[in-house]
Each structure stands twice: as structure tokens, then as C-alpha cells.
Design a protein around this motif. Structure first.
Motif, mmCIF file in Angstrom:
data_model
loop_
_atom_site.group_PDB
_atom_site.id
_atom_site.type_symbol
_atom_site.label_atom_id
_atom_site.label_comp_id
_atom_site.label_asym_id
_atom_site.label_seq_id
_atom_site.Cartn_x
_atom_site.Cartn_y
_atom_site.Cartn_z
ATOM 1 N N ALA A 411 -50.487 24.670 36.623
ATOM 2 C CA ALA A 411 -51.254 24.777 37.819
ATOM 3 C C ALA A 411 -50.652 24.360 39.208
ATOM 4 N N GLN A 412 -50.326 23.092 38.279
ATOM 5 C CA GLN A 412 -50.158 21.913 39.761
ATOM 6 C C GLN A 412 -48.140 22.498 39.686
ATOM 7 N N ILE A 413 -47.962 22.719 39.123
ATOM 8 C CA ILE A 413 -46.883 23.211 39.389
ATOM 9 C C ILE A 413 -46.207 23.989 40.319
ATOM 10 N N VAL A 414 -47.196 25.007 39.841
ATOM 11 C CA VAL A 414 -46.554 26.323 41.138
ATOM 12 C C VAL A 414 -48.145 25.955 42.293
ATOM 13 N N GLN A 415 -48.367 25.018 42.829
ATOM 14 C CA GLN A 415 -48.865 24.532 43.976
ATOM 15 C C GLN A 415 -48.425 23.749 44.920
ATOM 16 N N ALA A 416 -47.333 23.004 43.623
ATOM 17 C CA ALA A 416 -46.887 22.189 44.571
ATOM 18 C C ALA A 416 -45.011 22.524 44.977
ATOM 19 N N ARG A 417 -45.122 23.950 44.485
ATOM 20 C CA ARG A 417 -44.030 24.389 44.687
ATOM 21 C C ARG A 417 -44.073 25.131 46.527
ATOM 22 N N ARG A 418 -45.947 25.028 46.168
ATOM 23 C CA ARG A 418 -46.096 25.843 48.165
ATOM 24 C C ARG A 418 -46.610 24.925 49.236
ATOM 25 N N ILE A 419 -46.283 23.734 48.783
ATOM 26 C CA ILE A 419 -47.008 22.553 50.032
ATOM 27 C C ILE A 419 -45.754 21.481 49.663
ATOM 28 N N LYS A 420 -45.563 20.701 50.967
ATOM 29 C CA LYS A 420 -44.392 19.705 50.893
ATOM 30 C C LYS A 420 -45.029 18.768 51.395
ATOM 31 N N LYS A 421 -45.790 17.458 50.617
ATOM 32 C CA LYS A 421 -46.539 16.412 51.459
ATOM 33 C C LYS A 421 -45.677 15.378 51.341
ATOM 34 N N PHE A 422 -45.627 13.645 51.752
ATOM 35 C CA PHE A 422 -45.103 12.735 52.349
ATOM 36 C C PHE A 422 -46.548 11.811 50.969
ATOM 37 N N PHE A 423 -45.708 10.904 50.231
ATOM 38 C CA PHE A 423 -46.657 10.355 49.249
ATOM 39 C C PHE A 423 -47.010 9.100 50.574
ATOM 40 N N THR A 424 -48.466 8.484 50.034
ATOM 41 C CA THR A 424 -48.728 7.532 50.126
ATOM 42 C C THR A 424 -48.775 6.272 49.581
ATOM 43 N N ASN A 591 -27.634 18.970 46.406
ATOM 44 C CA ASN A 591 -28.048 19.498 47.931
ATOM 45 C C ASN A 591 -29.045 19.583 47.719
ATOM 46 N N LEU A 592 -29.837 20.744 47.078
ATOM 47 C CA LEU A 592 -30.894 21.378 46.376
ATOM 48 C C LEU A 592 -32.007 20.036 46.350
ATOM 49 N N TRP A 593 -31.464 18.554 46.040
ATOM 50 C CA TRP A 593 -32.862 18.117 45.801
ATOM 51 C C TRP A 593 -31.844 16.806 46.376
ATOM 52 N N PRO A 594 -31.997 16.716 48.264
ATOM 53 C CA PRO A 594 -31.510 15.036 48.252
ATOM 54 C C PRO A 594 -32.319 13.678 47.784
ATOM 55 N N GLY A 595 -30.889 13.248 47.276
ATOM 56 C CA GLY A 595 -31.188 11.632 46.636
ATOM 57 C C GLY A 595 -31.737 11.344 45.542
ATOM 58 N N ALA A 596 -31.069 13.345 44.907
ATOM 59 C CA ALA A 596 -30.592 13.065 43.336
ATOM 60 C C ALA A 596 -28.760 12.753 43.243
ATOM 61 N N TYR A 597 -28.743 11.745 41.803
ATOM 62 C CA TYR A 597 -27.095 11.573 42.005
ATOM 63 C C TYR A 597 -26.640 11.119 40.362
ATOM 64 N N ALA A 598 -25.849 11.206 40.297
ATOM 65 C CA ALA A 598 -25.025 11.815 38.124
ATOM 66 C C ALA A 598 -24.230 11.104 39.026
ATOM 67 N N SER A 617 -34.759 22.861 51.971
ATOM 68 C CA SER A 617 -35.210 23.747 52.848
ATOM 69 C C SER A 617 -34.483 23.920 53.969
ATOM 70 N N PRO A 618 -33.344 24.985 54.089
ATOM 71 C CA PRO A 618 -32.468 25.308 55.180
ATOM 72 C C PRO A 618 -33.564 26.132 56.082
ATOM 73 N N GLU A 619 -35.063 26.440 56.387
ATOM 74 C CA GLU A 619 -35.641 26.719 57.733
ATOM 75 C C GLU A 619 -36.768 25.837 57.507
ATOM 76 N N ASN A 620 -37.124 25.688 58.422
ATOM 77 C CA ASN A 620 -38.470 24.997 58.872
ATOM 78 C C ASN A 620 -39.571 24.803 58.141
ATOM 79 N N PHE A 621 -40.451 23.791 57.228
ATOM 80 C CA PHE A 621 -41.424 24.085 56.318
ATOM 81 C C PHE A 621 -42.661 24.949 56.899
ATOM 82 N N ASN A 622 -42.757 25.738 56.510
ATOM 83 C CA ASN A 622 -44.387 26.184 56.768
ATOM 84 C C ASN A 622 -45.492 26.696 55.880
ATOM 85 N N PRO A 623 -46.407 26.263 56.615
ATOM 86 C CA PRO A 623 -47.365 26.503 55.219
ATOM 87 C C PRO A 623 -47.696 28.051 55.647
ATOM 88 N N ALA A 624 -48.587 28.738 53.981
ATOM 89 C CA ALA A 624 -48.597 29.517 53.508
ATOM 90 C C ALA A 624 -50.127 30.381 53.828
#
Length: 681
Positions: A411-424, A591-598, A617-624
């Protein structure tokens, strides 16, 4: 009235000046004009006569103090210090400097200027430019001590700037009313303290330095308790990191531990990894990498860790997270997980029992139960499998305590895909979002780590291989094989081939299905207890049981099969240096997760993530959007409102009920009689 200079020059030589008796004799001897002068406002105010007459030289405007002639001839009379004119407030000659109007003037200045007898002669001098705002005597001379200069008419005139500086310094040297400290001495002490200590930002701590300097002046070298000094964040962090550079043991034990560390250790070579990532133009500084290495070493000493790896750094608003990916030794983690689950289940059962007892006591009438049922909960994956294959520890800075993140749920993974939050930067901070996230920032951080790992952890083709005892792809819930091992025969892939073709890179982390798990499960599959339900519930659930099984890409899938992102490749490859490719390393950026390198070089490779934890995300983030509005209840005879019955209808119904009750009683009596007859027979 005549010229004051000629009148002043008519005084006999040797006659003393400034005496009351002499002034009267002088008035009687030299005429009525002088008597009128003495009877003027200055004389009536009780002022000395030497203030009512101008000086011997009208052009100079000087004044002669009484008793200063000392028997000399008028041409050899000593000149008084010109600062006296500042104190008296009388106008000066053009060769001297005039005082300004200032709040620091003496009280008698206004009175003397008010009764000046010759304002017309000095009107032009009063409009001359002024040199400074301070009217004080020379600090080197007391205000009541006249200065005796050389017996010459050439008086050295001080420079305007120098005189202003002397007056300003004399003002600053005034001691306070409540103590013997002057503002000048306090400023000197404050500047000396700042220059000696050299703080990083003196302006921001100027107030505390001012308070400390003043306190030290009044409390020198006392053995009393003082307030603790304010520690700067850098100094506080240095004190905590000091423990990373210390070895607890000494002597033979230290040598033995050093030999063990030189051998096999779960701590990876962070400095080597940092070197290769530095060639790629990413990573952290050498100092921070070394502190992270020491922090991981400290974590290994505190926890029963079998393998350890620096996962990366997730940036936050107030502070960031350093993430360590670890794997416990066999049998170490299961006990802790079982204890935590038992505690949570016990608390939940106690809460339900208490609620049930309260409901039985308070509620007598049965409350109708809604027919709506929530969707079944998808169980989380067990430890060491799927998204919970590894454990993760985080800390804000090397040297601070490591905090273990909990296991992630579907449930946490499913909901994390629907939101976008900065870490405090605070693990206990709530995650306020829509749709609501089931957990706090620690759970959200763990879900993002699982998503990033599943999508960006890659390795060169052939570095890992499946074991011989692994099952087919149809097993394990359709997810195929879930484990692998290193290939001892791997010899490495040339760097140019790694850059040219994405088929030489593979995913070595399981894909997370839309369900939120790496292995699919049927949430509607009934257990033994649920099979005892009635036929009606089974019929209602038949349609829901037909759920399609989710299937994802298997392990070790090449990157060339990844889906594009808005007609853009999900990966970008390059050489660390195109000038000397034989010594370069291959760098892959997600390019899908900016900041990931190998990177990969020969038989070595590593993955690293440094970013905000957000997916591209190519488009601006919009909440569900909220759920659609439910339809109104259907109308029918079973829910239609009926009219109240009449009295006749109520009586008829009551009579019918009585007849039915009487008939039921007669039937019971007949049955009892038949039973008695049967017993007698």
C-alpha cells in the motif's frame, strides 16, 4: 560709545584686570560711558568684568583671564588657551574655530551669548563653517587648567579634523554613570576579542560577543558558574565526528583487530568507489566519503551485518539522508521482526476487546451494518524477499546515530507512486498529501528507496548468473527467479562496448508490480476460515475472484528492453574521458530517476543515487482527482414512505394478531396432550 579697542588700550599699564573694586575705580576715573557699561545687563547679572569686555586684540577675539598678566607689559601679556573660548561661548576671531550648537554644550553658554554686548561685530564670524559637533576641552588638559604657551603672538592652530577627533575621543572617554567603564574602552575590548578569536561570522554573533565582553569586564576571573557558551553547528558536528577517528582498543587487541580488518570485512571500499565516480563527474567529496566509510564501519560494529553497501544520499529541505543498504546474518533479523509483529498484534487485540466490551454495555440496539466492504489488504513481502530483500539504515551526518527504516508494504508503494513530496529531513514528520499516504516520512523514504532500487540498480551482462537449483519463470507467483549469484568466470566487458550498446547492461533487482509487490498474490484467495461463508457471499465474490495475474520483466533483463520516456531513451551512456578511452570508465545515467548513476571498469561496477527522490515526469505534476460522486439510492416500494394507518386498521391488525396468538397457544396445548398420551401408552 567709542571703540572698545581704544578704550581697552587707555587702561594704565600694570593695572590688574577682573577685580570688582578695580572695575569701580576704573569707571569713576575714566568717565560715565564705562559706568553705563558696568551698569548694563552683564554687570547686573553678576558676571565678571573680563567677560563683558572684548580682548586686547579685537581681530583675534581673545580673552584675558584674571591674574594672568603677572606684571608684564601689555605687549608681553601671555595669551590664554583658545579652548576657553569654547567653554565661554563667546565669538572667536576669524583665525580661530567657532563651536557648534550641540547637546553637549555647557549650561552657561546660552546665557553668555544672550548677553553679548557686541553682536554686530561678530555676526559674520558666527556664520563661518563649523568643524565638528563636539564642544569639549582638550582631553590632555583639564577644563579648569589654563594652558600657558610660549610668550609669542604666533599661536599654532590645530587642524579641523584633528580637533574634531580629539573632541570625539574625549566624548567617548566619558565614564558611565553606573560604573567606571567608558564606551571607548568597551569598544576597544570588543574589537580586541573579535580579532583574537576570529569567529566565522562575527556580525551574526555580535550581540552575544558584546554581552560576553561586558560581562568579562565586570566579572574578571571569578570561580562562579557561567552560562554555557553557544556552540556553533560546525563545532558541535566536529565533536561528534571525533569519535569516528578514535580506536577503542589498544596494544595487542588493537593489532589483532587491525589484522581482522585487513582481511574480510563487510565494509566496502568507499574511497575506491568515490574515486571512480569522481572520474565520472558525480559523487561526494573525498572528505565526506571518508567520513561515510568510518560511519559505515561504526554501523557494522553495532549491528550483526553480513554485507554492507553505501546506497546513496537523498536530499532534504532541512537535512539530507545518508542511506546504507545492509543484510543481516542468518537468524538475526527474524527474531526482531517477530517480536515487533507480536507487540503490534497484541495492542490491536487489546483495543478491539475493550471496544467490544464497551459496545455491549452501552449499545443495546443493533446498529445496521453497511454492505460495502473495503478492498482486501495485500500482504507485505517477507523479509529477505522482494522489496524487503535488504535492510536500510539512514543518518543525517556521519557520526550521528543510524536509524533503521521499517519494511515497506504494498500500500505504501502504491500511494508513493501517486504523490510527490520533498523530504524534510525528519523521519517522524507526517506526510500530508492526497491521496493520503499510510505512514510518516520514514515509510515514504523506504518506499522511494525500493522504487529507485528496482528501476536503477544495474550491472554488466554476465557479472551475475542464476543458480542451478532455481525454478522456472512460472513459479514464484509469475515473477520467475528471485535470486542470483556472482559468476566466477566473468572477465569483464570492454568499456567501448558498454557505452555503445545498452544490451550489455542488465537489471539485477526485481521489478515492482503495480500491486506493490515483486511477486504477485491473489488478495481474494480465501483461506480455510473464509471458505465457511454462506452461499450468498460466495456468489457475490465469484465475479471479484476473476483477477488477472500481474507479470513483470524477469531478473537480469537487458536495459535495451526498457520502455522509452516520451520518445527519449531511459538511459544515457558516456565515457569518463574521451581523450584516453583505454583508461576511462563507462558511465550510465538514468533519465527516469535523475541522480541515479552506475559505472563499470573491468570486473568492477557500482550504483549510486544522489538526488531528491523524485521520478522524472514529462508533464507537470498534478495531484490525483477525487473519486466520482456516488449515485443516489434507487427508488422502489421497499424504501417508499407509507401513510400512517387509521384507527380501524390498527384495531383490525390487533385483533388479527390476537387470533393468531390464540391459535398458536391452542396448537401448543394439542401438541402437549399428544405427547402425554404417547408417554402413557
Amino acid at each position: 560709545m567709542g571703540d572698545p579697542s581704544s578704550r581697552r588700550g587707555s587702561q594704565p599699564p600694570g593695572q590688574p584686570q577682573g577685580s570688582w573694586e578695580q572695575a569701580e575705580e576704573y569707571g569713576e576715573e575714566y568717565g560715565e560711558d564705562e559706568q553705563d557699561l558696568m551698569g548694563g545687563p552683564a554687570y547686573q547679572a553678576g558676571m565678571p568684568m573680563y567677560q563683558a569686555y572684548p580682548g586686547e586684540d579685537a581681530g583675534m577675539g581673545g580673552l584675558d583671564y584674571p591674574g594672568m598678566d603677572m606684571g608684564y607689559a601689555p605687549e608681553y601679556q601671555p595669551l590664554a588657551y583658545q579652548g576657553a573660548e569654547f567653554a565661554s561661548g563667546l565669538p572667536m576671531s576669524p583665525g580661530l574655530y567657532q563651536p557648534m550648537e550641540s547637546p553637549y554644550q555647557e549650561p552657561g553658554v546660552g546665557l553668555l551669548t544672550q548677553y553679548n554686548l557686541y553682536p554686530d561685530d561678530d555676526q559674520e564670524l558666527e556664520e563661518s563653517p563649523q568643524h565638528g559637533p563636539y564642544l569639549r576641552d582638550d582631553p590632555t588638559l583639564g577644563p579648569s587648567e589654563p594652558a600657558f604657551m610660549s610668550f609669542t603672538r604666533d599661536v599654532p592652530e590645530p587642524e579641523p579634523r584633528e580637533l574634531a577627533v580629539q573632541n570625539a575621543k574625549a566624548y567617548l572617554l566619558q565614564t558611565s554613570v553606573s560604573c567606571d567603564l567608558s564606551l571607548y574602552e568597551h569598544l576597544v575590548n570588543l574589537l580586541t576579542k573579535i580579532l583574537n578569536e576570529r569567529p566565522e561570522d562575527p556580525l551574526s554573533i555580535l550581540e552575544s560577543l558584546n554581552r560576553t565582553t561586558q560581562w568579562e569586564w565586570f566579572h574578571p576571573k571569578l570561580d562562579t558558574l557561567r552560562d554555557d557558551p553557544e556552540l556553533q553547528p560546525t563545532y558541535e558536528m566536529a565533536e561528534k565526528q571525533k569519535a569516528l577517528f578514535l580506536r577503542t582498543s589498544a596494544g595487542g587487541e588493537g593489532e589483532q583487530e587491525m589484522e581482522e580488518e585487513v582481511g574480510e570485512t563487510p565494509v566496502p571500499n568507499i574511497m575506491e568507489t568515490a574515486f571512480y565516480f569522481e572520474q565520472a563527474g558525480v559523487g561526494l567529496s573525498a572528505d565526506e566519503s571518508f567520513r561515510i566509510y568510518l560511519a559505515l564501519k561504526q554501523l557494522v560494529e553495532q549491528q550483526p551485518i553480513h554485507t554492507c553497501r553505501f546506497w546513496g544520499k537523498i536530499l532534504g529541505l532541512s537535512c539530507s539522508y545518508l542511506v546504507a543498504e545492509v543484510e543481516f546474518r542468518e537468524g538475526e533479523e527474524e527474531g526482531e521482526e517477530e517480536e515487533m509483529e507480536e507487540m503490534l498484534e497484541g495492542e490491536a487485540l487489546e483495543g478491539h476487546e475493550e471496544e467490544g466490551e464497551e459496545d455491549e454495555e452501552k449499545e443495546v440496539d443493533t446498529v445496521p451494518k453497511p454492505q460495502w466492504k473495503p478492498p482486501p489488504t495485500v500482504p507485505k513481502e517477507e523479509s529477505r524477499t522482494g522489496a524487503n530483500k535488504y535492510l536500510y539504515f539512514v543518518c543525517s551526518e556521519p557520526g550521528r546515530a543510524w536509524t533503521r527504516l521499517p519494511h515497506v508494504t504494498p500500500a505504501q508503494i502504491v500511494q508513493a507512486r501517486r504523490i510527490k513530496k520533498f523530504f524534510t529531513g525528519h523521519l517522524d514528520a507526517p506526510v500530508t498529501s492526497f491521496p493520503p499516504f499510510p505512514g510518516n516520512e520514514a515509510n515514504y523514504l523506504r518506499a522511494q528507496i525500493a522504487r529507485i532500487s528496482a528501476a536503477t540498480h544495474i550491472s554488466p551482462l554476465g557479472f551475475y548468473q542464476f543458480g542451478e537449483e532455481e525454478g522456472d519463470e512460472e513459479e514464484e507467483g509469475g515473477a520467475g527467479r528471485d535470486s542470483f549469484e556472482e559468476n566466477p568466470d566473468f572477465e569483464g566487458i570492454p568499456v567501448l562496448e558498454l557505452v555503445d550498446s545498452m544490451a550489455n547492461w542488465v537489471h539485477h533487482t526485481q521489478h515492482i508490480l503495480p500491486q506493490g509487490r515483486c511477486t504477485w498474490v491473489n488478495p481474494l484467495q480465501k483461506t480455510d476460515e473464509e471458505e465457511e461463508l454462506g452461499e450468498e457471499e460466495e456468489k457475490a465474490d465469484e465475479a471479484m475472484e476473476e483477477v488477472e495475474q500481474e507479470v513483470g520483466p524477469p531478473l537480469l533483463t537487458p536495459l535495451s528492453e526498457d520502455a522509452e520516456v516520451m520518445h527519449m531513451s531511459p538511459w544515457t551512456t558516456r565515457l569518463s574521458c574521451s581523450l584516453c578511452p583505454q583508461y576511462s570508465v563507462a558511465v550510465v545515467r538514468s533519465n527516469l530517476w535523475p541522480g541515479a548513476y552506475a559505472y563499470a571498469s573491468g570486473k568492477k561496477f557500482e550504483n549510486l543515487y544522489i538526488g531528491w527522490g523524485h521520478k522524472y515526469s514529462p508533464e507537470n505534476f498534478n495531484p490525483a482527482l477525487p473519486a466520482p460522486i456516488q449515485h443516489e439510492y434507487p427508488s422502489g416500494p421497499e424504501i417508499m414512505e407509507m401513510s400512517d394507518p387509521t384507527v380501524e386498521e390498527e384495531q383490525a391488525l390487533k385483533a388479527a394478531q390476537e387470533q393468531a396468538l390464540a391459535a398458536a397457544e391452542e396448537e401448543e396445548e394439542d401438541e402437549e396432550e399428544e405427547e402425554d398420551e404417547d408417554l402413557e401408552d
